[in-house]
Design an enzyme around this catalytic site. Structure first.
Site, PDB file in Angstrom:
ATOM      1  N   SER A 167      -4.851  47.187  43.144  1.00  0.00           N
ATOM      2  CA  SER A 167      -4.364  45.840  42.913  1.00  0.00           C
ATOM      3  C   SER A 167      -3.647  45.735  41.567  1.00  0.00           C
ATOM      4  O   SER A 167      -2.719  46.480  41.296  1.00  0.00           O
ATOM      5  CB  SER A 167      -5.532  44.855  43.021  1.00  0.00           C
ATOM      6  OG  SER A 167      -5.103  43.527  43.086  1.00  0.00           O
TER       7      SER A 167
ATOM      8  N   HIS B 170      -7.264  42.728  51.577  1.00  0.00           N
ATOM      9  CA  HIS B 170      -6.781  43.256  50.298  1.00  0.00           C
ATOM     10  C   HIS B 170      -7.761  44.258  49.695  1.00  0.00           C
ATOM     11  O   HIS B 170      -7.391  45.068  48.850  1.00  0.00           O
ATOM     12  CB  HIS B 170      -6.565  42.090  49.329  1.00  0.00           C
ATOM     13  CG  HIS B 170      -6.106  42.495  47.969  1.00  0.00           C
ATOM     14  ND1 HIS B 170      -4.873  43.061  47.737  1.00  0.00           N
ATOM     15  CD2 HIS B 170      -6.701  42.409  46.753  1.00  0.00           C
ATOM     16  CE1 HIS B 170      -4.742  43.305  46.446  1.00  0.00           C
ATOM     17  NE2 HIS B 170      -5.828  42.925  45.828  1.00  0.00           N
TER      18      HIS B 170
ATOM     19  N   ASP C 151      -1.664  41.708  53.993  1.00  0.00           N
ATOM     20  CA  ASP C 151      -2.237  41.339  52.694  1.00  0.00           C
ATOM     21  C   ASP C 151      -1.498  40.134  52.111  1.00  0.00           C
ATOM     22  O   ASP C 151      -0.299  40.202  51.833  1.00  0.00           O
ATOM     23  CB  ASP C 151      -2.134  42.532  51.749  1.00  0.00           C
ATOM     24  CG  ASP C 151      -2.898  42.344  50.449  1.00  0.00           C
ATOM     25  OD1 ASP C 151      -3.280  41.199  50.149  1.00  0.00           O
ATOM     26  OD2 ASP C 151      -3.119  43.340  49.741  1.00  0.00           O
TER      27      ASP C 151
END
Length: 743
Positions: A573, A706, A659
């Site tokens: 991320s 995610h 996502d």
């Protein structure tokens, strides 16, 4: 106590809080025989649980995913991926009995999950077969009716149990479920009482609530809950169960678009809290369950840069607030009848260099999880009657992560049960009795189930460009001076005030056993050294995180730990930002990079108002639309906008087609530009000067999660691919099991 936050709450909470229910380390402990689930706590709304979730498969008729043709460069790793998949599956089997708090303890029963639903076991008659409380096949019924008549590829869907909550007298159970791939949320309410001699009907669900994120029982008939719309939770509802049916009423609605709302109970179950948090402010509303009036009232109205979290003790509130020196956290108290900031009185402020990560009120004591100036975890116990008698409980030096248990309905309230772990040390259960400081380990000597004497935990500090010392945690099996030839995997995050995830993962232990060194760089932007550590690398300070990572690598190499040709970086991320920026500036510092759900197009994402997290993320990254200086700063480090023809490290990027947190478009654009830059670089070099070209591999998986796949088999595939990539790109021989001697 769970310190939750707004969208991206897992990025901004200051610590992992207690998990839902379970049993601890007493003689009645229950260790559930299930695989630990890999969980990347780097995106919004992740559960604070480390416990595995269980699922049931349902086949849906779908056409070929549009993302399949986008994946590229993976074939060369397939054979080695199969090998590592077998190795990882064996590793997960080795640790299938590690303790967790997935079992929920009621007054009369223990509740646990299996593949097909939720079960309970009578505490007094444990010899009886467990009875099913919730049948997941019933929940999946609508999906099972979907047509399966043609030969298109079938996609598996799973319902996973996220949380279980029991009503105060164990009359009802509420459980939240999530559908993988679609990320659909659902809460089911089950009536637990039965007629004498008649078993429960697992098919009977009293009520189903859609899009439920957080929920708590106030009484046996009243459930408070929040809903999730897109990536925003802003409304609180009240469910009343009556003899004639049910009634749902609106309790509270937050109007600020950057505020995330959740409900929670205090540890003593006397107060229900409505927590309204943004990245720069907090507002908490309380409902006193002990009274018949459940109308919520505000503790302290929202104030810019004021963050606070509330617990309850007797007739007072125990509050963790950033009103200490340097706007760091300290503990204050106030009467429930006068809860505003004017009534706050300081109870405890940590010494400089010590940061508070979490808080629980246990009996007549406030127990704080803290990180010491040498980056080790410790417990600080503050007697609420005599706070001057505060004392510190030292934890094992290898401890890097702690998860406290939320007590069950019948559990003792005067002790704190918790698990400690590290990336290579499986969780070890502990129990603290605050009144006398007695700390008991579930293993007797405080060791982890596997012999940890073979593992060395070294805590280092690297001097960054501006003179700031950056903590580094290094795991290895031989002395540092013998690590020159060892492959090195470097982990980094550095955003949202979030500590780098250092919970146990079996694949990290496998790597350590095969001679790898594992480094965790706690760069600025994270929360390891308090709120100021985060503030230093926000907006205009984002460059500091990149400089810190570079300093950590230089320091490791200078100590004789590995070398650039044997070094790989990994991040998830927002952690991809410092990694991607460093690859643009100093690509020869590492040989390979793996990125999961990577945030690589900072500029394009933050200037796109149509994306769900753009408004909230401006507090972290800046406003490139309304502030030219912010735009200039973002442009200077944004990984996508600084790609240039040069010799990049090999890279494996894993993304998820649905996502909503990190848009797929930015990852595709980054991959395309990176491949072009690599091609341009090598086309300009004479063949005699060319080193082997790096491999840029893109792995796009279906689904909207995610945090990575929750399906165990899909998780194994992804982890095995990453290991295969690392071994091939670093030129390592894969480990082979020793052959058994023939007699």
């Amino acid at each position: 106590m769970t310190l939750m936050g707004p969208p991206g709450s897992c990025d901004i909470s200051i610590s992992t809080g207690p998990c839902p229910g379970g049993v601890g380390i007493s003689c009645a402990s229950v260790f559930v025989n299930i695989f630990p689930q890999r969980r990347r706590r780097l995106g919004p709304f992740c559960s604070t649980r480390r416990v595995p979730v269980h699922f049931i498969f349902v086949l849906l008729d779908t056409s070929l995913s549009s993302s399949d043709h986008l994946s590229s460069g993976l074939e060369r790793y397939k054979d080695l991926q199969k090998y590592f998949r077998r190795r990882l599956k064996d590793a997960y089997h080795r640790f299938s009995n590690i303790p967790d708090y997935s079992v929920v303890s009621g007054h009369h029963h223990l509740y646990f999950t299996e593949e097909d639903g939720i079960y309970r076991m009578d505490k007094k008659q444990s010899h009886l077969e467990p009875e099913q409380v919730l049948n997941l096949r019933q929940i999946s019924g609508e999906l099972e009716k979907t047509g399966l008549e043609n030969n298109k590829r079938k996609q598996r869907f799973q319902w996973t149990v996220q949380r279980i909550r029991l009503s105060p007298r164990e009359r009802h159970l509420a459980a939240s479920l999530k559908c993988t791939h679609t990320e659909e949320l659902r809460c089911v309410v089950v009536w637990l009482e039965r007629r004498r001699f008649l078993p429960l009907d697992p098919q009977h669900v009293t009520l189903t609530l859609e899009k439920v994120f957080s929920f708590e029982w106030a009484t046996d008939e009243v459930l408070f809950y929040t809903t999730l719309e897109g990536l925003r939770s802003s409304a609180v509802f009240r469910l009343d169960l009556t003899s004639s049916g049910s009634r749902i009423t609106s309790v509270f609605e937050e109007m600020q678009p950057d505020v995330f709302v959740e409900v929670a109970l205090t540890r003593d179950r006397q107060i229900l809290t409505i927590n309204c948090n943004s990245r720069t402010s907090s507002e908490v509303l309380l409902s006193d369950i002990a009274t018949s009036n459940l109308e919520p009232f505000v503790v302290q109205p929202r104030q810019l840069n004021l963050l606070y979290y509330v617990e309850h003790w007797r007739s007072r509130l125990i509050i963790l607030a950033n009103t200490g020196l340097g706007q760091e956290y300290q503990v204050v108290q106030a009467p429930v009848s006068e809860p505003s900031m004017d009534s706050w009185v300081s109870l405890f402020a940590p010494e400089p260099g010590t940061t508070i990560k979490d808080m629980d009120v246990v009996g007549d004591h406030c127990v704080l999880v803290a990180r010491t100036p040498v980056s080790e975890l410790a417990l600080i116990v503050v007697p609420l009657i005599h706070p001057k008698n505060t004392y510190i409980v030292q934890l094992p030096s290898w401890a890097c992560a702690i998860k406290t248990k939320k007590p069950g309905l019948a559990d003792q309230q005067n002790m704190l049960e918790f698990l400690i772990s590290s990336p290579v040390h499986p969780p070890v259960p502990y129990c603290l009795h605050p009144e006398n400081g007695l700390l008991l380990s579930g293993t007797g000597d405080g060791s982890s189930p596997e012999n940890q004497a073979d593992y060395i935990t070294t805590r280092l500090e690297a001097c960054s460009q501006d003179g700031t010392f950056v903590p580094v945690t290094l795991f290895h099996t031989v002395p540092v001076e013998h690590l020159r030839q060892a492959p090195l995997l470097v982990h980094v995050y550095g955003a949202y005030g979030r500590d780098l995830n250092m919970e146990f993962y079996p694949e990290k232990k496998v790597m350590l056993e095969q001679g790898w060194a594992l480094a965790y760089c706690h760069v600025r932007g994270g929360g390891e050294r308090g709120l100021s550590w985060h503030r230093q690398a926000c907006v205009g300070g984002k460059q500091r995180g990149v400089e810190d990572l570079q300093a950590c690598l230089h320091h490791l190499f200078s100590l004789g730990v590995s070398s650039p040709s044997l070094t790989a970086l990994t991040a998830c991320s927002a952690g991809a930002v410092p990694v991607g920026a460093l690859c643009n500036r100093h690509p020869l510092l590492m040989r390979a990079v793996t990125l999961q759900a990577p945030f690589l197009d900072v500029l394009g994402t933050i200037e796109d108002h149509s994306l769900p997290l753009t408004l909230e993320d401006r507090d972290e990254w800046g406003d490139p639309v309304g502030n030219p200086e912010h735009r200039h700063i973002i442009t200077s480090y944004c990984p996508l906008h600084n790609i240039t023809p040069q010799h990049y490290p090999s890279m494996l990027l894993t993304a998820y087609s649905g996502d909503n947190v990190v848009p797929l478009a930015g990852i595709l654009k980054y991959t395309e530009q990176l491949k072009k830059a690599v091609h341009t670089h090598f086309s300009m070099k004479p063949k005699s000067e060319c080193k082997p070209a790096p491999n840029i591999a893109l792995n796009i998986q279906p689904g909207a999660n995610h945090l990575g796949p929750e399906d165990f088999e899909l998780m194994l595939e992804e982890e095995a691919l990453e290991l295969a990539f690392l071994y091939m790109e670093l030129g390592l021989d894969p480990p082979r099991p020793q052959r058994k001697r023939r007699r």
